[in-house]
Design a protein around this motif. Structure first.
Motif, PDB file in Angstrom:
ATOM      1  N   LEU A 130      -7.944  22.364   9.535  1.00 41.53           N
ATOM      2  CA  LEU A 130      -8.652  23.175  10.517  1.00 41.53           C
ATOM      3  C   LEU A 130      -7.699  23.522  11.654  1.00 41.53           C
ATOM      4  N   PRO A 131      -7.526  24.790  11.982  1.00 40.61           N
ATOM      5  CA  PRO A 131      -6.575  25.158  13.035  1.00 40.61           C
ATOM      6  C   PRO A 131      -7.056  24.706  14.413  1.00 40.61           C
ATOM      7  N   PRO A 132      -6.125  24.321  15.298  1.00 41.06           N
ATOM      8  CA  PRO A 132      -6.499  23.846  16.643  1.00 41.06           C
ATOM      9  C   PRO A 132      -7.296  24.864  17.453  1.00 41.06           C
ATOM     10  N   ILE A 133      -7.172  26.151  17.117  1.00 38.85           N
ATOM     11  CA  ILE A 133      -7.888  27.184  17.870  1.00 38.85           C
ATOM     12  C   ILE A 133      -9.396  26.966  17.810  1.00 38.85           C
ATOM     13  N   VAL A 134      -9.879  26.243  16.785  1.00 38.38           N
ATOM     14  CA  VAL A 134     -11.323  25.989  16.657  1.00 38.38           C
ATOM     15  C   VAL A 134     -11.855  25.262  17.886  1.00 38.38           C
ATOM     16  N   ASN A 135     -11.031  24.402  18.495  1.00 35.79           N
ATOM     17  CA  ASN A 135     -11.481  23.697  19.699  1.00 35.79           C
ATOM     18  C   ASN A 135     -11.829  24.665  20.823  1.00 35.79           C
ATOM     19  N   SER A 136     -11.196  25.838  20.824  1.00 41.86           N
ATOM     20  CA  SER A 136     -11.446  26.840  21.865  1.00 41.86           C
ATOM     21  C   SER A 136     -12.728  27.617  21.624  1.00 41.86           C
ATOM     22  N   LEU A 410     -18.597  24.398  11.846  1.00 40.47           N
ATOM     23  CA  LEU A 410     -17.386  23.798  12.396  1.00 40.47           C
ATOM     24  C   LEU A 410     -17.728  23.004  13.650  1.00 40.47           C
ATOM     25  N   SER A 411     -16.942  21.992  13.947  1.00 42.12           N
ATOM     26  CA  SER A 411     -17.153  21.176  15.138  1.00 42.12           C
ATOM     27  C   SER A 411     -15.920  21.235  16.029  1.00 42.12           C
ATOM     28  N   GLY A 412     -16.109  20.850  17.301  1.00 40.06           N
ATOM     29  CA  GLY A 412     -15.033  20.930  18.272  1.00 40.06           C
ATOM     30  C   GLY A 412     -14.281  19.623  18.442  1.00 40.06           C
ATOM     31  N   TYR A 413     -13.576  19.538  19.552  1.00 38.04           N
ATOM     32  CA  TYR A 413     -12.737  18.384  19.864  1.00 38.04           C
ATOM     33  C   TYR A 413     -13.555  17.122  20.097  1.00 38.04           C
ATOM     34  N   ALA A 414     -14.782  17.290  20.536  1.00 39.43           N
ATOM     35  CA  ALA A 414     -15.586  16.189  21.068  1.00 39.43           C
ATOM     36  C   ALA A 414     -15.709  15.009  20.112  1.00 39.43           C
ATOM     37  N   ASN A 415     -15.438  13.819  20.652  1.00 41.04           N
ATOM     38  CA  ASN A 415     -15.670  12.540  19.965  1.00 41.04           C
ATOM     39  C   ASN A 415     -14.863  12.356  18.685  1.00 41.04           C
ATOM     40  N   LYS A 416     -13.783  13.115  18.503  1.00 43.01           N
ATOM     41  CA  LYS A 416     -12.951  12.945  17.313  1.00 43.01           C
ATOM     42  C   LYS A 416     -11.987  11.767  17.520  1.00 43.01           C
ATOM     43  N   PHE A 417     -11.705  11.051  16.449  1.00 41.80           N
ATOM     44  CA  PHE A 417     -10.764   9.939  16.490  1.00 41.80           C
ATOM     45  C   PHE A 417     -10.249   9.693  15.079  1.00 41.80           C
ATOM     46  N   ASP A 418      -9.263   8.827  14.953  1.00 46.36           N
ATOM     47  CA  ASP A 418      -8.676   8.509  13.660  1.00 46.36           C
ATOM     48  C   ASP A 418      -9.682   7.716  12.826  1.00 46.36           C
ATOM     49  N   GLY A 419     -10.240   8.350  11.814  1.00 41.63           N
ATOM     50  CA  GLY A 419     -11.253   7.719  10.974  1.00 41.63           C
ATOM     51  C   GLY A 419     -12.625   8.344  11.147  1.00 41.63           C
ATOM     52  N   ASP A 420     -12.696   9.415  11.926  1.00 42.79           N
ATOM     53  CA  ASP A 420     -13.965  10.110  12.161  1.00 42.79           C
ATOM     54  C   ASP A 420     -14.312  10.980  10.959  1.00 42.79           C
ATOM     55  N   VAL A 421     -15.542  10.880  10.496  1.00 43.30           N
ATOM     56  CA  VAL A 421     -16.021  11.678   9.363  1.00 43.30           C
ATOM     57  C   VAL A 421     -17.361  12.295   9.744  1.00 43.30           C
ATOM     58  N   ILE A 422     -17.436  13.623   9.723  1.00 45.02           N
ATOM     59  CA  ILE A 422     -18.667  14.338  10.065  1.00 45.02           C
ATOM     60  C   ILE A 422     -19.260  14.906   8.783  1.00 45.02           C
TER      61      ILE A 422
END
Length: 468
Positions: A130-136, A410-422
């Motif tokens: 997922l490209p970083p632009i999605v956070n925007s 698609l989801s944003g930056y919020a609450n993401k971490f190493d091991g996060d699965v949505i």
């Protein structure tokens, strides 16, 4: 060297509820489930739509769409009026008290942003990652829920792409969980479609939606509605979280692939009780743990966000508007997890989920009231866990805003971490599931090389474009 495309803000405004609901003059009290979320990020999820292929006038299309979105949002906020309010902290010294609630009548309303991006749907969905632009695509970047004292509790960002439109929603997690979030989105879609059919003047506002939110918050007997917190200042419990460098990728699992995992897990455990999601979660837990190459004697866990509504006796209605989630955890050593089969891991997940009942939920709330805790990322998750959140049961692809079925969620930056699965339902339905996985780059590369994992992935680059 050419500059990378950026999301450009065209306009901003605030949208207030249409009409005046009598209840909107009330305050909305926060439960232990709500208050515990104060230091976590907003919920950030949204839908990507393809513009109609027969468009003649692009400018007229987007202007018309924006007006309809704002009008239908105003009608939707009539029902979901707390989202128009703001958080308030009330403190006294004698006697000492510290309470937080939602003032439903003195907020500015929901923020509404129109933005543009010179990229196509294919630019967003074709890359493996997922490209970083999605956070925007989302407002309130890195905001924590406590920021709802000064920031809107709901912000909608509509980003116009060359051939598509993304509708991104940032919603305060103190007021809503995933169930409440998608209930809101479903109602907004329903009202938009009724409006498009010319029904907004024919049908009374309270009757437009089929699923009316219930705003009476649940408190255990003898508790609330205002909870006195053991704090003097928010600096004592608010900590800002910065995600490490991560790769985010969406893996698609077809109904057939999941059925095979479920059959295998149940056969290996000599049972028929393990569900599809439990089987898939255990599969991902084992494969991610193997990719991490963690020593055998270290502990690992598979955590799942779980809806407390259905666990209560009597159960809370699905329309209950608030944050009503718990977390269950299946745990073992790395050596045990990888030394046993899928059925062994899936049974541990099954037992963890099955044990989350009314008594456990009430005991957890009772314990919280005795020692209030504000969740922090470093405490509820760690580098050895896999955390499954959201749900493939949510009505995601039933939302339409005059452009047909969404191409992707698609989801944003919020609450993401190493091991996060949505977890989200697959676009084709039928029991298919998409897992949006966030991992450190080296672990993601190892996972992509894991034969057992990739054999269950139905399409290596899940999000095809175009999807008709």
């Amino acid at each position: 060297m050419m500059n990378s495309p950026v999301v450009r803000i065209v306009s901003e405004c605030f949208v207030k509820p249409s009409g005046q609901a009598q209840e909107s003059d009330r305050i909305c009290n926060l439960t232990p489930w709500d208050i515990a979320m104060l230091s976590l990020h907003y919920i950030q999820k949204g839908l990507l739509f393809q513009k109609p292929k027969t468009l003649v006038d692009q400018h007229h299309f987007i202007e018309n769409l924006l007006e309809k979105l704002k009008h239908s949002l105003s009608l939707t906020l009539f029902h979901f009026y707390p989202l128009s309010g703001r958080l308030v902290t009330h403190k006294t010294e004698d006697p000492s008290s510290y309470t937080i609630f939602v003032d439903c009548s003195n907020g500015r309303g929901a923020k509404f942003i129109h933005a543009t991006l010179d990229m196509t749907i294919s630019d967003i969905l074709s890359p493996v990652d997922l490209p970083p632009i999605v956070n925007s695509f989302f407002d309130l970047h890195k905001a924590v829920n406590h920021d709802g004292h000064t920031m809107p509790l709901l912000s909608i960002k509509v980003t116009e792409l060359v051939d598509g439109v993304f509708i991104g929603c940032s919603m305060n997690h103190n007021l809503a969980d995933g169930t409440s979030y998608w209930n809101f989105f479903n109602a907004w879609s329903e009202i938009f479609q009724a409006q498009a059919e010319g029904n907004e003047h024919d049908v009374p506002i309270p009757m437009v939606i089929s699923c009316h939110p219930i705003h009476n918050r649940w408190f255990p007997d003898g508790c609330g509605p205002l909870i006195n917190l053991p704090f003097k200042h928010h600096d004592e419990f608010i900590k800002r979280f910065e995600a490490p460098l991560l790769r985010g990728r969406i893996f698609h699992f077809s109904a057939e692939s999941i059925a095979k995992l479920k059959a295998r897990a149940n056969a290996e455990s000599k049972t028929t009780k393990i569900s599809s999601l439990q089987s898939l979660s255990a599969h991902v837990w084992r494969c991610v743990t193997r990719a991490r190459q963690t020593p055998d004697d270290e502990r690992t866990s598979c955590k799942l966000a779980i809806n407390n509504r259905s666990r209560m006796e009597p159960p809370l209605p699905a329309e209950y508007f608030g944050s009503a989630v718990g977390v269950v955890s299946a745990e073992s050593t790395v050596g045990e997890l990888l030394g046993n089969d899928l059925g062994w891991a899936a049974w541990k997940v099954h037992v963890a989920v099955g044990g989350h009942n009314d008594r456990v939920v009430r005991d957890m709330v009772k314990e919280w009231l005795q020692h209030p805790v504000i969740y922090q990322h470093g405490v509820i998750v760690d580098n050895s866990c896999v955390m499954i959140s959201s749900s493939p049961r949510f009505n995601v692809y039933g939302n339409e805003f005059g452009m047909g079925k969404a191409v992707a969620v698609l989801s944003g930056y919020a609450n993401k971490f190493d091991g996060d699965v949505i977890a989200h339902p697959g676009r084709e339905g039928g029991g298919s599931i998409d897992f949006e996985v966030s991992l450190s780059p080296d672990v993601m590369s190892a996972l992509e090389s894991d034969q057992e994992f990739m054999e269950a992935v139905s399409v290596p680059n899940l999000l095809h474009y175009p999807l008709s």
